[in-house]
Design a protein around this motif. Structure first.
Motif, PDB file in Angstrom:
ATOM      1  N   SER A 263      -7.659  12.581  43.919  1.00 53.88           N
ATOM      2  CA  SER A 263      -7.934  13.964  43.515  1.00 53.88           C
ATOM      3  C   SER A 263      -8.907  14.642  44.471  1.00 53.88           C
ATOM      4  N   GLN A 264      -9.615  13.852  45.261  1.00 62.66           N
ATOM      5  CA  GLN A 264     -10.541  14.393  46.251  1.00 62.66           C
ATOM      6  C   GLN A 264      -9.975  14.321  47.666  1.00 62.66           C
ATOM      7  N   GLY A 265      -8.667  14.066  47.749  1.00 66.16           N
ATOM      8  CA  GLY A 265      -7.989  14.089  49.040  1.00 66.16           C
ATOM      9  C   GLY A 265      -8.157  12.846  49.872  1.00 66.16           C
ATOM     10  N   ARG A 266      -8.532  11.724  49.228  1.00 63.50           N
ATOM     11  CA  ARG A 266      -8.695  10.466  49.953  1.00 63.50           C
ATOM     12  C   ARG A 266      -7.615   9.478  49.557  1.00 63.50           C
ATOM     13  N   GLU A 267      -7.179   8.686  50.538  1.00 63.19           N
ATOM     14  CA  GLU A 267      -6.184   7.653  50.256  1.00 63.19           C
ATOM     15  C   GLU A 267      -6.835   6.284  50.117  1.00 63.19           C
ATOM     16  N   TYR A 268      -8.138   6.260  49.863  1.00 61.67           N
ATOM     17  CA  TYR A 268      -8.867   5.012  49.668  1.00 61.67           C
ATOM     18  C   TYR A 268      -9.981   5.256  48.644  1.00 61.67           C
ATOM     19  N   VAL A 269     -10.395   4.188  47.971  1.00 61.64           N
ATOM     20  CA  VAL A 269     -11.427   4.272  46.930  1.00 61.64           C
ATOM     21  C   VAL A 269     -12.784   3.924  47.514  1.00 61.64           C
ATOM     22  N   LEU A 270     -13.788   4.711  47.150  1.00 63.62           N
ATOM     23  CA  LEU A 270     -15.166   4.438  47.533  1.00 63.62           C
ATOM     24  C   LEU A 270     -15.920   3.802  46.355  1.00 63.62           C
ATOM     25  N   PRO A 271     -16.978   3.052  46.639  1.00 69.29           N
ATOM     26  CA  PRO A 271     -17.805   2.525  45.543  1.00 69.29           C
ATOM     27  C   PRO A 271     -18.336   3.624  44.629  1.00 69.29           C
ATOM     28  N   ASP A 272     -18.584   4.818  45.196  1.00 70.38           N
ATOM     29  CA  ASP A 272     -19.069   5.933  44.393  1.00 70.38           C
ATOM     30  C   ASP A 272     -18.049   6.364  43.344  1.00 70.38           C
ATOM     31  N   ASP A 273     -16.754   6.219  43.660  1.00 72.94           N
ATOM     32  CA  ASP A 273     -15.717   6.544  42.672  1.00 72.94           C
ATOM     33  C   ASP A 273     -15.851   5.623  41.460  1.00 72.94           C
ATOM     34  N   VAL A 274     -16.076   4.352  41.725  1.00 75.06           N
ATOM     35  CA  VAL A 274     -16.252   3.365  40.656  1.00 75.06           C
ATOM     36  C   VAL A 274     -17.490   3.700  39.838  1.00 75.06           C
ATOM     37  N   LYS A 275     -18.563   4.040  40.525  1.00 78.37           N
ATOM     38  CA  LYS A 275     -19.830   4.332  39.844  1.00 78.37           C
ATOM     39  C   LYS A 275     -19.712   5.595  38.991  1.00 78.37           C
ATOM     40  N   ASP A 276     -18.994   6.617  39.500  1.00 84.12           N
ATOM     41  CA  ASP A 276     -18.826   7.868  38.759  1.00 84.12           C
ATOM     42  C   ASP A 276     -18.055   7.664  37.460  1.00 84.12           C
ATOM     43  N   LEU A 277     -17.120   6.716  37.463  1.00 88.17           N
ATOM     44  CA  LEU A 277     -16.224   6.544  36.321  1.00 88.17           C
ATOM     45  C   LEU A 277     -16.610   5.394  35.402  1.00 88.17           C
ATOM     46  N   ALA A 278     -17.579   4.592  35.789  1.00 89.82           N
ATOM     47  CA  ALA A 278     -17.921   3.403  35.009  1.00 89.82           C
ATOM     48  C   ALA A 278     -18.307   3.745  33.571  1.00 89.82           C
ATOM     49  N   GLN A 279     -19.104   4.780  33.387  1.00 85.35           N
ATOM     50  CA  GLN A 279     -19.559   5.118  32.034  1.00 85.35           C
ATOM     51  C   GLN A 279     -18.415   5.597  31.132  1.00 85.35           C
ATOM     52  N   PRO A 280     -17.608   6.604  31.535  1.00 84.22           N
ATOM     53  CA  PRO A 280     -16.527   7.027  30.638  1.00 84.22           C
ATOM     54  C   PRO A 280     -15.430   5.981  30.442  1.00 84.22           C
ATOM     55  N   VAL A 281     -15.273   5.069  31.399  1.00 81.86           N
ATOM     56  CA  VAL A 281     -14.209   4.061  31.282  1.00 81.86           C
ATOM     57  C   VAL A 281     -14.676   2.808  30.535  1.00 81.86           C
ATOM     58  N   LEU A 282     -15.933   2.415  30.710  1.00 82.39           N
ATOM     59  CA  LEU A 282     -16.381   1.126  30.179  1.00 82.39           C
ATOM     60  C   LEU A 282     -17.282   1.196  28.944  1.00 82.39           C
ATOM     61  N   ALA A 283     -18.045   2.263  28.784  1.00 84.87           N
ATOM     62  CA  ALA A 283     -19.079   2.280  27.745  1.00 84.87           C
ATOM     63  C   ALA A 283     -18.525   2.026  26.345  1.00 84.87           C
ATOM     64  N   HIS A 284     -17.370   2.606  26.019  1.00 87.86           N
ATOM     65  CA  HIS A 284     -16.831   2.437  24.660  1.00 87.86           C
ATOM     66  C   HIS A 284     -16.253   1.048  24.419  1.00 87.86           C
ATOM     67  N   ARG A 285     -16.167   0.249  25.460  1.00 88.03           N
ATOM     68  CA  ARG A 285     -15.654  -1.112  25.313  1.00 88.03           C
ATOM     69  C   ARG A 285     -16.760  -2.120  25.012  1.00 88.03           C
ATOM     70  N   LEU A 286     -18.001  -1.689  25.084  1.00 84.13           N
ATOM     71  CA  LEU A 286     -19.127  -2.596  24.866  1.00 84.13           C
ATOM     72  C   LEU A 286     -19.513  -2.630  23.386  1.00 84.13           C
ATOM     73  N   VAL A 287     -19.804  -3.818  22.897  1.00 84.64           N
ATOM     74  CA  VAL A 287     -20.344  -3.993  21.548  1.00 84.64           C
ATOM     75  C   VAL A 287     -21.773  -4.501  21.713  1.00 84.64           C
ATOM     76  N   LEU A 288     -22.735  -3.744  21.204  1.00 85.18           N
ATOM     77  CA  LEU A 288     -24.133  -4.096  21.412  1.00 85.18           C
ATOM     78  C   LEU A 288     -24.592  -5.188  20.461  1.00 85.18           C
ATOM     79  N   ASP A 289     -25.576  -5.943  20.930  1.00 81.82           N
ATOM     80  CA  ASP A 289     -26.245  -6.914  20.083  1.00 81.82           C
ATOM     81  C   ASP A 289     -26.945  -6.167  18.944  1.00 81.82           C
TER      82      ASP A 289
END
Length: 318
Positions: A263-289
């Motif tokens: 969506s940003q015109g790149r044909e490769y993934v940067l670590p920043d892409d992972v970091k930007d999406l980690a919260q909306p993709v992973l947070a709801h999958r965690l069950v807290l102690d």
């Protein structure tokens, strides 16, 4: 993905974002997340107060991609057949005919999903994961694109059924719309009309499928994949989590990162892409102690801390 294809992808994604944004003023980031979920062929969970535009988002997405839209109001007496459809005997033809339920649409709004019984919630599982509905042993595909936007109301929890972890894991992204800023609110109040009604289609549903196929050809370097693996492992090893992100969560993060990069015109993934999406993709999958939850710690807090602790790759290879 070639540079020409990535340029077309970014241009199209921006046009879609702007079109949907005409109905949801001041919510560009959330719209981009919703479109990312659609192109990644996943589903979206919105947890928000009433009246923040959740229905408008679903309708605007469907209108923008020239798709169909259905809304299902989840209530305690809703039956699984009310979602998937039912087989009825036709006396005129002497045959059983399948009458499709509202789940057969490009964009399905499952409103207040936590108000339905667990049995009805479970009726969504197969279709969300497989893209098919099976009734009386016969499988019916729902088509492509297919996206469920489920909503939860964070208030009025009486009479609700908490979504089980297995179903939460089916949603590729969880986010919220929130209230608009002052300037956007004034513009909305000045219009005082249905902003979705005037939206025209920007692409066809077939083009959405093409974008989904293209996104999966985006290059992701092994060091970035290792970064994703280290983040998901950290969520499982952390002392404040009773259950961390699964392998499915890591796969979801990779799929979304590819769409985000394209969506940003790149044909490769940067670590920043992972970091930007980690919260909306992973947070709801965690069950807290239990102790952490009692102390007021949230999954977002845990994930933010882990992202600071897990070092991203020093460099990337395009």
């Amino acid at each position: 993905m070639t540079p020409e294809q990535s340029a077309w992808f970014a241009e199209t994604f921006t046009a879609l974002t702007e079109n949907v944004g005409r109905a949801l003023l001041g919510k560009e980031h959330t719209v981009r997340l919703a479109l990312t979920a659609m192109v990644a062929e996943g589903h979206l969970l919105l947890e928000d107060a009433p009246g923040t535009g959740k229905t408008s988002l679903a309708k605007a997405l469907a209108a923008t991609v020239q798709g169909s839209h259905h809304r299902i109001q989840f209530t305690p007496d809703l039956l699984p057949s009310d979602v998937t459809g039912v087989t009825i005997y036709d006396q005129g033809t002497g045959r059983f005919e399948f009458h499709r339920g509202p789940i057969f649409a490009s964009v399905v709004l499952a409103d207040e999903i936590n108000r339905a019984s667990p049995k009805t919630q479970a009726a969504l599982l197969e279709v969300m994961e497989e893209g098919n509905v099976t009734v009386d042993g016969v499988t019916h595909p729902v088509g492509r694109p297919f996206m469920v936007i489920a909503t939860q109301n964070p208030i009025e929890q009486a009479g609700t059924y908490r979504l089980p972890e297995a179903q939460l894991d089916r949603f590729i992204i969880k986010t919220s719309l929130g209230y608009p800023d002052r300037a956007s609110a004034v513009e909305i109040l000045a219009g005082a009309k249905d902003r979705v009604a005037g939206l025209g289609a920007r692409i066809t549903t077939e083009a959405v499928g093409t974008m989904a196929d293209l996104a999966q050809t985006v290059h992701i370097d092994p060091v970035v994949l290792d970064y994703v693996a280290r983040i998901t492992e950290a969520t499982r090893d952390d002392s404040q989590t009773a259950l961390g992100a699964s392998v499915r969560g890591g796969l979801a993060l990779v799929r979304c990162a590819k769409v985000w990069a394209a969506s940003q015109g790149r044909e490769y993934v940067l670590p920043d892409d992972v970091k930007d999406l980690a919260q909306p993709v992973l947070a709801h999958r965690l069950v807290l102690d239990a102790e952490a939850e009692f102390a007021g710690v949230t999954a977002v807090d845990v994930l933010a801390r882990l992202l600071d602790q897990v070092a991203p790759p020093a460099q990337r290879a395009a």
